[in-house]
Design an enzyme around this catalytic site. Structure first.
Site, mmCIF file in Angstrom:
data_model
loop_
_atom_site.group_PDB
_atom_site.id
_atom_site.type_symbol
_atom_site.label_atom_id
_atom_site.label_comp_id
_atom_site.label_asym_id
_atom_site.label_seq_id
_atom_site.Cartn_x
_atom_site.Cartn_y
_atom_site.Cartn_z
ATOM 1 N N GLY A 68 0.845 -1.202 0.000
ATOM 2 C CA GLY A 68 0.000 0.000 0.000
ATOM 3 C C GLY A 68 0.874 1.243 0.000
ATOM 4 O O GLY A 68 1.755 1.389 0.854
ATOM 5 N N GLY A 70 -0.557 4.444 -0.148
ATOM 6 C CA GLY A 70 -1.550 5.516 -0.031
ATOM 7 C C GLY A 70 -1.199 6.419 1.133
ATOM 8 O O GLY A 70 -0.029 6.774 1.333
ATOM 9 N N ASP A 124 1.681 -1.594 -4.757
ATOM 10 C CA ASP A 124 0.347 -0.963 -4.755
ATOM 11 C C ASP A 124 -0.266 -1.184 -6.135
ATOM 12 O O ASP A 124 0.420 -1.145 -7.158
ATOM 13 C CB ASP A 124 0.451 0.538 -4.458
ATOM 14 C CG ASP A 124 -0.897 1.122 -4.036
ATOM 15 O OD1 ASP A 124 -1.008 1.606 -2.898
ATOM 16 O OD2 ASP A 124 -1.857 1.091 -4.846
ATOM 17 N N ILE A 168 -1.744 -7.398 -4.496
ATOM 18 C CA ILE A 168 -1.070 -8.341 -3.597
ATOM 19 C C ILE A 168 -1.694 -9.738 -3.697
ATOM 20 O O ILE A 168 -1.072 -10.724 -3.306
ATOM 21 C CB ILE A 168 -1.072 -7.810 -2.137
ATOM 22 C CG1 ILE A 168 -0.139 -8.605 -1.240
ATOM 23 C CG2 ILE A 168 -2.486 -7.798 -1.540
ATOM 24 C CD1 ILE A 168 1.295 -8.567 -1.627
ATOM 25 N N CYS A 178 -36.632 -4.018 -0.246
ATOM 26 C CA CYS A 178 -37.848 -3.253 -0.557
ATOM 27 C C CYS A 178 -37.698 -1.786 -0.154
ATOM 28 O O CYS A 178 -38.262 -0.907 -0.789
ATOM 29 C CB CYS A 178 -39.086 -3.893 0.053
ATOM 30 S SG CYS A 178 -38.872 -4.236 1.774
#
Ligand code: ATP
Ligand code: ZN
Length: 663
Positions: A35, A37, A59, A107, A184
């Site tokens: 990662g 980020g 990443d 990954i 619904c």
């Protein structure tokens, strides 16, 4: 070296803090960072400066403009480039002694198998989703590599060091499931803005721009079963009308003008609502919706039924304003857009596009323009389009469609920013929290590398001014964890040649017993159903990087997780198609749970099932009643994850109100 010349060596301070042993070891340390980020960028900076010698950074994503406020290794010119590649390039300049290997990939790809994970001394997670975090957790358990797991949400954050057999794993504590709503409520009776947003994102976008899901067969079947003919005729008409709109959206006109957007509008905001109104019973205890009129809204002459707007709008407007927007930066002053604002089109003031309240007219124009843009993309060759919060066209469409639906149902509207936050399940990211967490990750990583297990802590950053950090001693693994309590092993094989039966009998060796075999949530065989044992792993879509779970049917032994790896390069095709682990795994015996109370009826005998279609791997979806004793935690967990409801006794009643999941 001397203070006078100001030439202290680069790692002078690190050495002083870490001590000679660890600082001498760091340049050889191999670390995987998953990662790049918010946390990943901070963490990469930390480990590069600390001097971790070999860093693999992985990443799957590219840089988005919205990342730039905190992912400081990226610049505007880098937008749309690979995060891993750009982060590695920027951070490499911080320390010439460090080698960073960036990988632009997921990954979960097969090449990142157990042997690959075993090549690291430590793994650091900086991920944002449960699925990938669970995967890395499992791979680290299988490869026996320590992991530091982490996450932030706004001002909150946490760091969890994980060592097999010493600490809890990521899955020892169950994670909350995503919020669900009854179908619904979404399809017919929304009462909150989120219901309309979920409808636009998860129902309308797939219907108009997603894959063609032909409901004809399903309706024929329902008719044969003798279901209400009038209702089926209505649904058939609705499905037919969607077909017409779908094909209009995909057809290029000579003039370039198309009324597809208007037809879509009239179908979902007018005809479908008229249909619903004809079911009078539905509206006895709730305010009925108002069908919207395209031309009248455009001209500014459309009036909403005040009564219905008031009934739903007032209560929900208040609730949603407080619940929905508390964390959006800068939107506290954003006016709550009630449906009646449609009359005030001319008074709406232009402000930041994302934070401006939309009038009914604005929503209609945005609906038309975003529908046209999405249609143009289909016509230009895009197969299907699904919602992505960073895809402006889909975000505009969901903003417009959800606000129009809210108006029809007398529910308060939402700004584009709020819709993005709610539809994208966005929790605002705060750079400082990411920075604090990244610092704490490195501290835990040092303890792991030193094997100072008694110093490991789960650390939380919390919203408590008197105690912003809390650190908790490590708990032992949860004895019922269906992930880390399993016995891991690795089978090197050629999945196109080895059969499921060969793997199972090979791994069990002399300990032959009744077992069920799973891949993730799919049942591949069980004692009553052996059809797949002759098939190759490849034909069952069990490939490198995946796991076969061998579950003891009597619940006597722990589950064996067999990780699938590749044969060594020098292994000839004439040799065996697999190499068994040596020694074979020997799962410990489980402590038997107490027998069921005498009043509990016995589970029904399982019946032999027909084999699934040859082309497809079988699914685990089959009804089954169980007694607690016969389901091991891993098996129970897999079934529950898959949405199967486990009944503890044959006469237990289940509530079958269908739900849909927002992911
Ligand atoms: N399966 C995966 N394989 C590799 N990287 C992954 C995987 N799943 C997520 N990631 C990466 O983990 C990082 C998580 O970082 P972060 O939470 O800051 O998310 P972001 O996408 O950068 O920001 P935002 O979601 O707020 O737009 C992302 O860069 C994402 O691409
Ligand atoms: Zn566990």
């Amino acid at each position: 070296m001397s203070k006078k010349t100001g030439t202290l060596k680069r790692n002078f301070h690190a050495e002083a803090v870490l001590g000679p042993e660890l600082s001498a070891r760091l340049p050889q340390t191999k670390v995987l960072l998953v990662g790049a980020g918010g946390i990943g960028c901070e963490l990469l900076k930390n480990i590069v400066l600390a001097g971790f010698g070999h860093i693999t950074l992985l990443d799957l994503d590219t840089i988005d403009l919205s990342n730039l406020n905190r992912q400081f290794l990226f610049r505007k010119k880098d937008v749309k480039q690979s995060k891993a590649l750009v982060a590695a390039k920027t951070a490499a300049a911080f320390n010439p002694n460090v080698r960073i290997t960036p990988i632009h990939g997921n990954i979960k790809e097969p090449q990142f198998d157990i042997a690959w994970f075993r090549g690291f001394d430590i793994v650091l997670n900086a991920l944002d989703n449960l699925d990938a975090r669970r995967h890395v957790n499992k791979m680290c358990l299988a490869a026996n590599v320590p992991l530091v797991e982490s996450g932030t949400a706004g001002y909150l954050g946490q760091v969890q060091p994980i060592v097999k057999d010493r600490t809890e794993c990521f899955d020892c504590v169950p994670k909350p499931t995503p919020k669900t709503f009854p179908v619904c409520t979404i399809r017919s009776t929304p009462s909150q803005p989120i219901h309309c947003i979920v409808w636009a994102k998860s129902y309308l976008i797939p219907q108009l721009f997603g894959e063609d899901e032909d409901s004809g067969g399903e309706l024929d079947e329902a008719e044969k079963q003798g279901e209400n003919a009038q209702e089926i005729a209505t649904l058939r008409k609705e499905a037919q009308a969607f077909k017409v709109v779908r094909s209009l959206l995909r057809t290029t006109t000579e003039s370039g003008e198309s009324d597809a957007a208007k037809r879509a509008f009239e179908k979902v905001f007018h005809s479908d609502i008229l249909n619903l109104l004809s079911m009078a019973d539905m509206w006895k205890s709730r305010a009925p919706p108002t069908p919207l009129e395209f031309d009248a809204i455009r001209k500014g002459t459309f009036k909403l039924d005040k009564d219905s707007a008031q009934t739903n709008g007032t209560s929900n407007a208040n609730g949603s304003a407080r619940n929905g927007s508390k964390s959006a930066p800068g939107n506290t002053a954003a006016p709550e857009n009630t449906p009646n604002d449609s009359q005030a089109a001319s008074t709406s003031k232009p402000s930041l596009k994302d934070q401006r309240a939309l009038t009914l007219q604005d929503s209609l124009e945005l609906f038309v323009s975003s529908t046209n843009k999405l249609a143009a993309r289909l016509q230009a060759g895009e197969d299907t389009i699904s919602f992505d919060k960073d895809d402006d066209d889909t975000l505009d469409f969901v903003t417009a469609a959800s606000n129009l639906r809210s108006a029809a149902y007398g529910i308060a509207g939402k700004t584009r920013w709020e819709v993005k936050e709610m539809a994208g399940n966005i929790i605002p990211a705060i750079a400082t929290t990411n920075a604090i967490i990244s610092g704490l990750i490195v501290l835990q990583a040092f303890h792991l590398l030193r094997k100072s297990y008694n110093k490991l802590r789960n650390v939380h950053v919390q919203f408590k001014p008197t105690m912003p950090l809390s650190s908790i001693s490590m708990s032992p693994a949860n004895p019922d964890c269906g992930i880390c309590r399993d016995t891991y092993t690795e089978l090197l094989c050629d999945p196109s040649r080895v059969t499921l039966g060969e793997v199972v009998s090979g791994i069990l060796g002399e300990n032959t017993r009744d077992v069920s075999v799973y891949e993730d949530k799919r049942v591949l065989s069980d004692p009553d159903w052996d059809d797949n044992l002759e098939r190759t792993l490849e034909s069952l879509n069990v490939t490198r990087g995946k796991f076969l779970s061998i579950v003891d049917d009597d619940g006597e032994y722990e589950t064996i997780q067999v990780g699938i790896g590749a044969l060594p390069p020098n292994h000839s095709v004439d040799e065996s198609s697999f190499i068994l682990p040596n020694p074979l795994p020997s799962p410990p015996k489980k402590v038997k749970p107490a027998p069921p109370a005498p009043s509990t009826p016995p589970p029904p005998q399982s019946k032999k099932r027909p084999a699934p279609d040859d082309g497809e791997a079988p699914s685990a979806k089959r009804p089954r009643t169980v007694d607690d004793a016969s389901f091991t935690p891993s098996k129970r967990r897999r079934l529950e994850d898959d949405g199967l409801i486990l009944l503890d006794s044959a006469d237990e009643v289940i509530d079958d109100d269908a739900v849909i999941v927002i992911d």
